[in-house]
Design a protein around this motif. Structure first.
Motif, short mmCIF file in Angstrom:
data_model
loop_
_atom_site.label_atom_id
_atom_site.label_comp_id
_atom_site.label_asym_id
_atom_site.label_seq_id
_atom_site.Cartn_x
_atom_site.Cartn_y
_atom_site.Cartn_z
N GLY A 110 -5.67 -0.62 8.31
CA GLY A 110 -5.16 -2.19 9.26
C GLY A 110 -3.98 -1.08 10.39
N GLN A 141 -2.72 -8.75 2.91
CA GLN A 141 -4.38 -8.49 3.50
C GLN A 141 -4.84 -6.74 4.23
N MET A 142 -3.86 -6.52 4.26
CA MET A 142 -4.60 -5.07 4.62
C MET A 142 -4.50 -3.95 3.62
N LEU A 185 -9.05 -3.91 11.43
CA LEU A 185 -7.72 -5.37 11.36
C LEU A 185 -6.38 -5.09 11.49
N VAL A 209 -9.20 -13.48 13.16
CA VAL A 209 -9.31 -13.84 11.97
C VAL A 209 -7.89 -14.70 11.52
N GLN A 268 -10.72 -6.41 14.10
CA GLN A 268 -10.76 -7.65 14.13
C GLN A 268 -8.79 -8.42 13.97
N SER A 326 0.85 -1.20 -0.08
CA SER A 326 0.16 -0.06 0.46
C SER A 326 1.27 1.25 0.01
N GLN A 341 -5.65 -5.39 0.74
CA GLN A 341 -5.85 -5.53 -0.26
C GLN A 341 -7.75 -4.79 0.53
N GLU A 342 -7.33 -4.74 1.89
CA GLU A 342 -8.84 -3.67 2.45
C GLU A 342 -8.86 -2.91 2.90
N GLY A 343 -7.50 -1.93 2.58
CA GLY A 343 -7.13 -0.69 2.28
C GLY A 343 -6.73 -0.51 3.36
N PRO A 364 -7.51 4.24 8.97
CA PRO A 364 -8.41 3.76 9.27
C PRO A 364 -9.78 4.23 10.41
#
Length: 363
Positions: A253, A246-247, A216, A338, A315, A184, A249-251, A209
């Motif tokens: 965290g 994963q962070m 996350l 998770v 999470q 990112s 991808q989710e944008g 966030p």
């Protein structure tokens, strides 16, 4: 204005002294001892300590005592009486399990059961916090204040230090700055420094966030061998990279990178544990033979950093139920776990099985 160090500063000084092989003076109202780390003590200083003539013992944890079949009358530690002709090699052979299989008969070991072990307990706590083998050479002395002053040694009052070694030191954010990363470009690194002079810890923030929503989060303990060297003996490196991916991808965290190498025992002791694993012991057995508990990490650091950053719910990317428990008990709500199941290899399959069977990891 006073320039004299407070208890936190004296403890930091004592840790530095012990790592350099210098003894420190530990005092209570009823007496005092001279304490040194067995790992770093020189033969000359050992001779000087024993020449004081007040009786010298080697304090080890109950975990190490169990390996040596020595009686831990004090519960969490044992005070071993050395033979009159014991030299530095004897002290090191009792403290360090490296040659246990080659020389298993180190006893019978005589242990002390009378008198207070409070100062011995403080000495072991200091040695452990200095990331040294948990074994301390202890000699009784008469006037702790005078002895420390005459010899230029650090002196710790036990009543004042009580609780400091187990309390989590307040953390302060020193700086944060933008850090574009592969996962990112919207990254930011926060550096937190504890008041006790310990190692700094980091928070990597991905995106922006929402402080009002569960973020996350990954609590990741530093692993030089896995994170940097690509070690196949653990799953740390793959977990680190998978969590960041994963962070990204989710944008959003937060990855907390806590400098607690080797489950909190430091890199040198971690390598000692690896050496014991090569002798056939599993990861938990190796820690116990060294004198440590299964896991010496303090995950309260993670909850403290999250609260400093304005988060109250997460999470949590983890397989470790202890992390969930610590977050909840320290004011961070875990709305979801998770799973993070990556990085199994032929080299770490037994290690992961041990984590599941003995430490309750959800693998």
């Amino acid at each position: 204005m006073r320039l004299t160090p407070d208890t936190t500063e004296l403890l930091a000084r004592a840790r530095g002294d012990l790592r350099m092989g210098l003894p420190v003076v530990l005092s209570v109202s009823s007496g005092a001892v001279l304490a040194a780390a067995a790992e770093t003590l020189s033969g000359e200083r050992l001779a000087q300590m024993r020449a004081l003539g007040a009786g010298t013992v080697l304090a080890i944890t109950a975990r190490r005592a169990e390996t040596l079949k020595a009686r831990a009358y004090d519960g969490d530690l044992a005070r071993i009486v050395p033979p009159s002709d014991a030299d530095l090699r004897w002290f090191l052979s009792v403290a360090d399990p490296a040659d246990d299989l080659n020389a298993p008969m180190k006893g019978p070991l005589q242990t002390v059961r009378e008198g207070s072990a409070a100062l011995h307990r403080l000495a072991l706590g200091l040695v452990k916090s200095a990331r040294l083998l948990p074994a301390a050479v202890i000699t009784q002395i008469n006037d702790g204040a005078a002895f420390a002053a005459e010899n230029g040694l650090t002196r710790i009052e036990s009543t004042e230090a009580e609780g400091y070694l187990t309390a989590n030191s307040p953390l302060h954010e020193i700086i944060s700055a933008r850090l574009p990363m592969e996962v990112s470009e919207a990254g930011r690194l926060h550096v937190f420094r504890p008041e006790d002079g310990g190692e700094e810890h980091y928070a990597i923030e991905i995106g922006r966030p929402d402080r009002g929503q569960p973020v996350l989060t990954r609590l990741h303990s530093a692993c030089f061998t896995g994170d940097l060297m690509g070690s196949l003996k653990c799953d740390c490196g793959p977990q680190l990279r998978a969590a960041l991916a994963q962070m990204g991808q989710e944008g959003a965290g937060v990855l907390l990178y806590l400098n607690q190498e080797g489950r909190g025992i430091g890199l040198a002791n971690k390598m000692r544990a690896y050496s014991l694993q090569d002798q056939g012991f599993d990861t938990v057995q190796a820690n116990h033979r060294l004198g440590f508990e299964d896991d010496e990490r303090d995950f309260r650091l993670g909850s403290d950093i999250l609260k400093k950053m304005g988060f109250c719910a997460v999470q949590l990317l983890t397989n470790n139920p202890a992390k969930i428990d610590i977050m909840e008990r320290n004011g961070i709500k875990v709305t979801a776990r998770v799973p993070l199941k990556v990085g199994e290899t032929a080299h770490n399959r037994g290690y992961l099985a041990t984590k599941a069977a003995k430490s309750g990891h959800m693998l």
